[in-house]
Design a protein around this motif. Sequence first.
Motif, PDB file in Angstrom:
ATOM      1  N   PRO A 242      10.954  26.166  92.440  1.00 32.10           N
ATOM      2  CA  PRO A 242      10.171  24.927  92.469  1.00 32.10           C
ATOM      3  C   PRO A 242      10.915  23.674  92.015  1.00 32.10           C
ATOM      4  O   PRO A 242      10.749  22.615  92.632  1.00 32.10           O
ATOM      5  CB  PRO A 242       8.984  25.232  91.544  1.00 32.10           C
ATOM      6  N   HIS A 243      11.743  23.761  90.976  1.00 31.86           N
ATOM      7  CA  HIS A 243      12.441  22.549  90.521  1.00 31.86           C
ATOM      8  C   HIS A 243      13.426  22.046  91.574  1.00 31.86           C
ATOM      9  O   HIS A 243      13.595  20.840  91.744  1.00 31.86           O
ATOM     10  CB  HIS A 243      13.112  22.734  89.147  1.00 31.86           C
ATOM     11  N   MET A 244      14.034  22.956  92.321  1.00 32.63           N
ATOM     12  CA  MET A 244      14.952  22.535  93.385  1.00 32.63           C
ATOM     13  C   MET A 244      14.184  22.019  94.597  1.00 32.63           C
ATOM     14  O   MET A 244      14.584  21.032  95.214  1.00 32.63           O
ATOM     15  CB  MET A 244      15.871  23.687  93.784  1.00 32.63           C
ATOM     16  N   GLN A 245      13.084  22.654  94.942  1.00 36.26           N
ATOM     17  CA  GLN A 245      12.284  22.198  96.076  1.00 36.26           C
ATOM     18  C   GLN A 245      11.705  20.810  95.803  1.00 36.26           C
ATOM     19  O   GLN A 245      11.638  19.974  96.708  1.00 36.26           O
ATOM     20  CB  GLN A 245      11.173  23.205  96.387  1.00 36.26           C
ATOM     21  N   ALA A 246      11.313  20.544  94.558  1.00 33.22           N
ATOM     22  CA  ALA A 246      10.809  19.214  94.198  1.00 33.22           C
ATOM     23  C   ALA A 246      11.915  18.174  94.359  1.00 33.22           C
ATOM     24  O   ALA A 246      11.667  17.062  94.859  1.00 33.22           O
ATOM     25  CB  ALA A 246      10.267  19.222  92.769  1.00 33.22           C
ATOM     26  N   PHE A 247      13.150  18.510  93.955  1.00 32.14           N
ATOM     27  CA  PHE A 247      14.262  17.583  94.131  1.00 32.14           C
ATOM     28  C   PHE A 247      14.542  17.346  95.613  1.00 32.14           C
ATOM     29  O   PHE A 247      14.724  16.195  96.035  1.00 32.14           O
ATOM     30  CB  PHE A 247      15.531  18.086  93.426  1.00 32.14           C
ATOM     31  N   VAL A 248      14.577  18.397  96.396  1.00 32.00           N
ATOM     32  CA  VAL A 248      14.851  18.271  97.832  1.00 32.00           C
ATOM     33  C   VAL A 248      13.821  17.336  98.490  1.00 32.00           C
ATOM     34  O   VAL A 248      14.170  16.552  99.371  1.00 32.00           O
ATOM     35  CB  VAL A 248      14.883  19.660  98.506  1.00 32.00           C
ATOM     36  N   ALA A 249      12.586  17.375  98.028  1.00 36.47           N
ATOM     37  CA  ALA A 249      11.558  16.494  98.583  1.00 36.47           C
ATOM     38  C   ALA A 249      11.850  15.025  98.288  1.00 36.47           C
ATOM     39  O   ALA A 249      11.447  14.143  99.048  1.00 36.47           O
ATOM     40  CB  ALA A 249      10.185  16.884  98.034  1.00 36.47           C
TER      41      ALA A 249
ATOM     42  N   LEU B 247      17.453  18.664  86.536  1.00 34.28           N
ATOM     43  CA  LEU B 247      17.720  19.991  87.114  1.00 34.28           C
ATOM     44  C   LEU B 247      18.612  20.849  86.223  1.00 34.28           C
ATOM     45  O   LEU B 247      18.647  22.075  86.378  1.00 34.28           O
ATOM     46  CB  LEU B 247      18.396  19.843  88.481  1.00 34.28           C
ATOM     47  N   VAL B 248      19.340  20.237  85.307  1.00 33.57           N
ATOM     48  CA  VAL B 248      20.359  20.959  84.545  1.00 33.57           C
ATOM     49  C   VAL B 248      19.767  22.085  83.705  1.00 33.57           C
ATOM     50  O   VAL B 248      20.188  23.240  83.820  1.00 33.57           O
ATOM     51  CB  VAL B 248      21.199  19.985  83.687  1.00 33.57           C
ATOM     52  N   VAL B 249      18.819  21.783  82.848  1.00 34.40           N
ATOM     53  CA  VAL B 249      18.295  22.807  81.931  1.00 34.40           C
ATOM     54  C   VAL B 249      17.622  23.956  82.677  1.00 34.40           C
ATOM     55  O   VAL B 249      17.957  25.122  82.432  1.00 34.40           O
ATOM     56  CB  VAL B 249      17.363  22.191  80.873  1.00 34.40           C
ATOM     57  N   PRO B 250      16.685  23.682  83.615  1.00 35.03           N
ATOM     58  CA  PRO B 250      16.080  24.834  84.295  1.00 35.03           C
ATOM     59  C   PRO B 250      17.081  25.641  85.121  1.00 35.03           C
ATOM     60  O   PRO B 250      16.975  26.867  85.208  1.00 35.03           O
ATOM     61  CB  PRO B 250      14.983  24.229  85.176  1.00 35.03           C
ATOM     62  N   SER B 251      18.069  24.979  85.690  1.00 33.59           N
ATOM     63  CA  SER B 251      19.080  25.708  86.467  1.00 33.59           C
ATOM     64  C   SER B 251      19.926  26.589  85.566  1.00 33.59           C
ATOM     65  O   SER B 251      20.212  27.755  85.905  1.00 33.59           O
ATOM     66  CB  SER B 251      19.962  24.723  87.241  1.00 33.59           C
ATOM     67  N   ARG B 252      20.315  26.064  84.410  1.00 33.97           N
ATOM     68  CA  ARG B 252      21.125  26.860  83.471  1.00 33.97           C
ATOM     69  C   ARG B 252      20.357  28.062  82.950  1.00 33.97           C
ATOM     70  O   ARG B 252      20.973  29.043  82.530  1.00 33.97           O
ATOM     71  CB  ARG B 252      21.582  25.986  82.303  1.00 33.97           C
ATOM     72  N   GLN B 253      19.045  28.001  82.951  1.00 33.79           N
ATOM     73  CA  GLN B 253      18.219  29.110  82.451  1.00 33.79           C
ATOM     74  C   GLN B 253      18.019  30.214  83.478  1.00 33.79           C
ATOM     75  O   GLN B 253      17.522  31.284  83.139  1.00 33.79           O
ATOM     76  CB  GLN B 253      16.870  28.572  81.971  1.00 33.79           C
ATOM     77  N   GLU B 254      18.414  29.975  84.720  1.00 34.13           N
ATOM     78  CA  GLU B 254      18.264  30.999  85.757  1.00 34.13           C
ATOM     79  C   GLU B 254      19.206  32.168  85.482  1.00 34.13           C
ATOM     80  O   GLU B 254      20.337  31.983  85.031  1.00 34.13           O
ATOM     81  CB  GLU B 254      18.550  30.392  87.130  1.00 34.13           C
ATOM     82  N   ALA B 255      18.721  33.359  85.768  1.00 30.93           N
ATOM     83  CA  ALA B 255      19.471  34.581  85.449  1.00 30.93           C
ATOM     84  C   ALA B 255      20.869  34.606  86.060  1.00 30.93           C
ATOM     85  O   ALA B 255      21.811  35.082  85.433  1.00 30.93           O
ATOM     86  CB  ALA B 255      18.681  35.807  85.911  1.00 30.93           C
ATOM     87  N   GLY B 256      21.056  34.103  87.263  1.00 29.22           N
ATOM     88  CA  GLY B 256      22.351  34.187  87.933  1.00 29.22           C
ATOM     89  C   GLY B 256      23.297  33.041  87.669  1.00 29.22           C
ATOM     90  O   GLY B 256      24.418  33.028  88.189  1.00 29.22           O
TER      91      GLY B 256
END
Length: 104
Positions: free
Chosen positions: A71-78, A27-36
């Motif tokens: 999507p990357h967070m929803q996949a983790f939550v699943a 989750l780290v890389v895609p989360s760090r790439q988010e605009a906020g």
Amino acid sequence: MTKVTNIAFIRAKSGQSEELGRQLLALVVPSRQEAGCINYDLHRSDADPDVWCVYENWHSANDLATHFALPHMQAFVALVPTLVEGELDLRRFSMVSLPASQDA
């Protein structure tokens, strides 16, 4: 806008800590790439290797809400029911001191 800090404490189910760690690290890389995203960091307890912590800062509450809907967070939550003991312990904070860069 008020910056938002989210701290998640997550306990792995018995025998699932390594897999939980792999999933959290993904989750780290895609989360760090988010605009906020200001920062998104993963930690593992020195005292208990089954306890993980995600420390994250966002420019706004809306940015954090958007993050959880991606999507990357929803996949983790699943995956949470198979990897996590109990509930995720999510704690949200708002900064009350000025950032160090704004000290007089």
